[in-house]
Scaffold this active site. Structure first.
Site, PDB file in Angstrom:
ATOM      1  CG  HIS A  63       7.261  12.940 -25.170  1.00  0.00           C
ATOM      2  ND1 HIS A  63       5.923  12.537 -25.647  1.00  0.00           N
ATOM      3  CD2 HIS A  63       7.322  13.859 -24.513  1.00  0.00           C
ATOM      4  CE1 HIS A  63       5.223  13.280 -24.817  1.00  0.00           C
ATOM      5  NE2 HIS A  63       5.696  14.266 -24.215  1.00  0.00           N
ATOM      6  CE  LYS A  66       3.987  17.949 -15.013  1.00  0.00           C
ATOM      7  NZ  LYS A  66       4.511  16.689 -15.443  1.00  0.00           N
ATOM      8  CG  ASN A 119      -2.511  17.134 -21.656  1.00  0.00           C
ATOM      9  OD1 ASN A 119      -1.590  16.794 -21.250  1.00  0.00           O
ATOM     10  ND2 ASN A 119      -3.808  16.920 -21.463  1.00  0.00           N
ATOM     11  CG  HIS A 164       1.337  16.513 -25.054  1.00  0.00           C
ATOM     12  ND1 HIS A 164       1.980  17.890 -24.795  1.00  0.00           N
ATOM     13  CD2 HIS A 164       2.237  15.563 -24.339  1.00  0.00           C
ATOM     14  CE1 HIS A 164       2.890  17.538 -24.323  1.00  0.00           C
ATOM     15  NE2 HIS A 164       3.165  16.303 -23.765  1.00  0.00           N
ATOM     16  NE  ARG A 215      -1.226  17.147 -14.021  1.00  0.00           N
ATOM     17  CZ  ARG A 215      -0.640  16.457 -12.913  1.00  0.00           C
ATOM     18  NH1 ARG A 215      -1.034  16.337 -11.793  1.00  0.00           N
ATOM     19  NH2 ARG A 215       0.585  15.766 -13.027  1.00  0.00           N
ATOM     20  CE  LYS A 239      -1.167  13.216 -15.253  1.00  0.00           C
ATOM     21  NZ  LYS A 239      -1.135  13.501 -16.662  1.00  0.00           N
ATOM     22  CG  HIS A 287       0.243  10.804 -27.540  1.00  0.00           C
ATOM     23  ND1 HIS A 287      -0.936  10.070 -27.222  1.00  0.00           N
ATOM     24  CD2 HIS A 287       1.021  10.269 -26.889  1.00  0.00           C
ATOM     25  CE1 HIS A 287      -0.601   9.268 -26.477  1.00  0.00           C
ATOM     26  NE2 HIS A 287       0.566   9.143 -26.359  1.00  0.00           N
ATOM     27  CD  GLU A 345       6.711  17.986 -22.784  1.00  0.00           C
ATOM     28  OE1 GLU A 345       6.064  18.701 -22.263  1.00  0.00           O
ATOM     29  OE2 GLU A 345       6.620  16.692 -23.345  1.00  0.00           O
ATOM     30  CD  GLU A 360      -4.592  15.356 -17.510  1.00  0.00           C
ATOM     31  OE1 GLU A 360      -5.207  14.363 -17.660  1.00  0.00           O
ATOM     32  OE2 GLU A 360      -3.215  15.869 -17.393  1.00  0.00           O
ATOM     33  NE  ARG A 364      -4.055  -1.939   1.944  1.00  0.00           N
ATOM     34  CZ  ARG A 364      -3.916  -3.330   2.408  1.00  0.00           C
ATOM     35  NH1 ARG A 364      -3.185  -3.532   3.271  1.00  0.00           N
ATOM     36  NH2 ARG A 364      -4.867  -4.086   2.249  1.00  0.00           N
TER      37      ARG A 364
END
Ligand code: NAD
Ligand code: ZN
Length: 339
Positions: free
Chosen positions: A243, A206, A224, A227, A220, A129, A231, A171, A216, A107
């Site tokens: 990327h 960020k 993106n 992206h 947030r 994340k 992406h 980025e 998100e 946990r």
């Protein structure tokens, strides 16, 4: 201002003075082959006897459930308990996956991230994340769990391949475009300025965005920007485009949409293009069809239901989320980024 993030040259070899490593029942390390080759000894020099290490093969392909299972086994075999610490040493693949495994083992055990690519230092290391790829969906399984500490040592960038380094700037440029015009201006005029300050500013930006919207729900999503198209291009290139490179192309397309819808001027679009080119990042791509890009966009997991929602620039330094865009404009934008 940056809670839990330390940005300091030479911090990797001084980890033992930065935090109390004696407080844990066990400390284990997770890394990949490239990073191990250059930086593992430096990390190990903080310990009296070397900490156990799990080293994986390099690359996004390893970011899967099998590797996560290896991590859980590795924790178990080394008798990790809730007072143990995992150190993730590597790029975003290592930090995302290590963080996920730690956040779920018993946990949740403590972990720190030591990101070693520019991309992971300015992006993946902030925001909590964690995750891995499942089926053919990127980062489908994951948690939101903050690292106990993020230690950024810009010296580790000295061994990063030039192309990976350039990719990280994608980025960084994005951060300026979506949230800080002055930062974008600085990047525009002075590429190659003090990298420690750049990492600091990007982490602050960020982190500021993430603090407003940790899970998100809405705001947030400005992160993106670039992206949706980026992406798609990244996936369709099947590993040929990195990327940050894909995001550079995506930002061009999405800035073009912002111009078509009357937000940006022609001059803005040119400025963005020049800036991206200054960092030797691509603004266009080839060998991919318009049809495939369109199809990919609609399956992007980040979009709700059927309608694609875009992040656009209201102006340089300010993004807006959840925008709908007429299909003809999307098609024009795809033409714009195809050579
Ligand atoms: N959690 C988040 O918010 C977040 C944000 C952005 C990206 N990501 C994830 O990050 C991953 C991409 O991260 P990445 O670009 O760091 O990729 P990566 O971890 O694959 O690293 C890129 C390459 O650089 C090598 N490398 C790393 N550090 C090095 C060093 N100091 N010297 C020499 N070689 C080095 C690696 O072995 C690898 O070959 C993706 O899986 C993406 O989903 C996560
Ligand atoms: Zn990204």
């Amino acid at each position: 201002m940056l809670k839990n993030i330390l940005i300091q040259s030479g911090s990797l070899k001084k980890l033992g003075t930065i935090m109390d490593l004696t407080q844990y029942t066990q400390i284990v390390i997770f890394t990949d082959k490239n990073v191990a080759q250059y930086w593992l000894d430096t990390l190990q020099s903080n310990f009296e006897k070397p900490a156990p290490v799990l080293t994986i093969k390099v690359g996004e392909k390893e970011k899967n459930l099998q590797t996560v299972e290896k991590l859980w086994k590795f924790f178990q075999e080394n008798k990790c308990d809730r007072n143990s610490l995992l150190i993730n040493l590597g790029g975003g693949v290592v930090t995302d996956m290590g963080a996920f495994a730690a956040s779920t083992f018993m946990r949740g055990i403590s972990f720190i991230n030591i990101p070693t690519t520019l991309l992971s230092q300015v992006d993946a290391s902030v925001g909590g994340k964690t995750g891995f790829n499942f089926g053919d969906v990127k980062n489908l399984i994951g948690t939101f769990t903050e690292a106990e500490k993020v230690i950024i040592d810009p010296e580790t960038l000295s061994t990063l391949p030039a192309r990976e380094y350039r990719s990280g700037w994608g980025e960084i440029i994005k951060h300026g475009l979506i949230a800080d015009k002055a930062y974008f201006e600085l990047l525009k005029t002075a590429p190659g300025s003090d990298i420690e300050k750049i990492i600091q500013r990007s982490c602050e930006l960020k982190s500021g965005v993430v603090t407003k919207d940790a899970t998100e729900k809405s705001y947030r999503k400005i992160l993106n920007f670039g992206h949706t198209l980026g992406h798609s291009v990244e996936i369709l290139s099947e590993g040929k485009i990195l990327h940050g490179e894909a995001i550079a192309i995506g930002m061009m397309g999405e800035a073009f949409i912002s111009k078509e819808l009357g937000y940006l001027t022609d001059t803005d679009l040119k400025t963005i293009q020049k800036t991206i080119e200054k960092f030797q990042l691509p603004t266009k791509t080839s060998g991919i069809s318009k049809k495939d890009i369109l199809a990919k966009i609609t399956t992007d997991k980040k979009n709700k239901g059927e309608e694609v929602r875009w992040v656009l620039l209201e102006k340089i330094g300010k993004a807006m989320v959840d925008q709908s865009v007429p299909e003809e404009v999307v098609k024009k934008a795809i033409d714009f980024i195809l050579e």
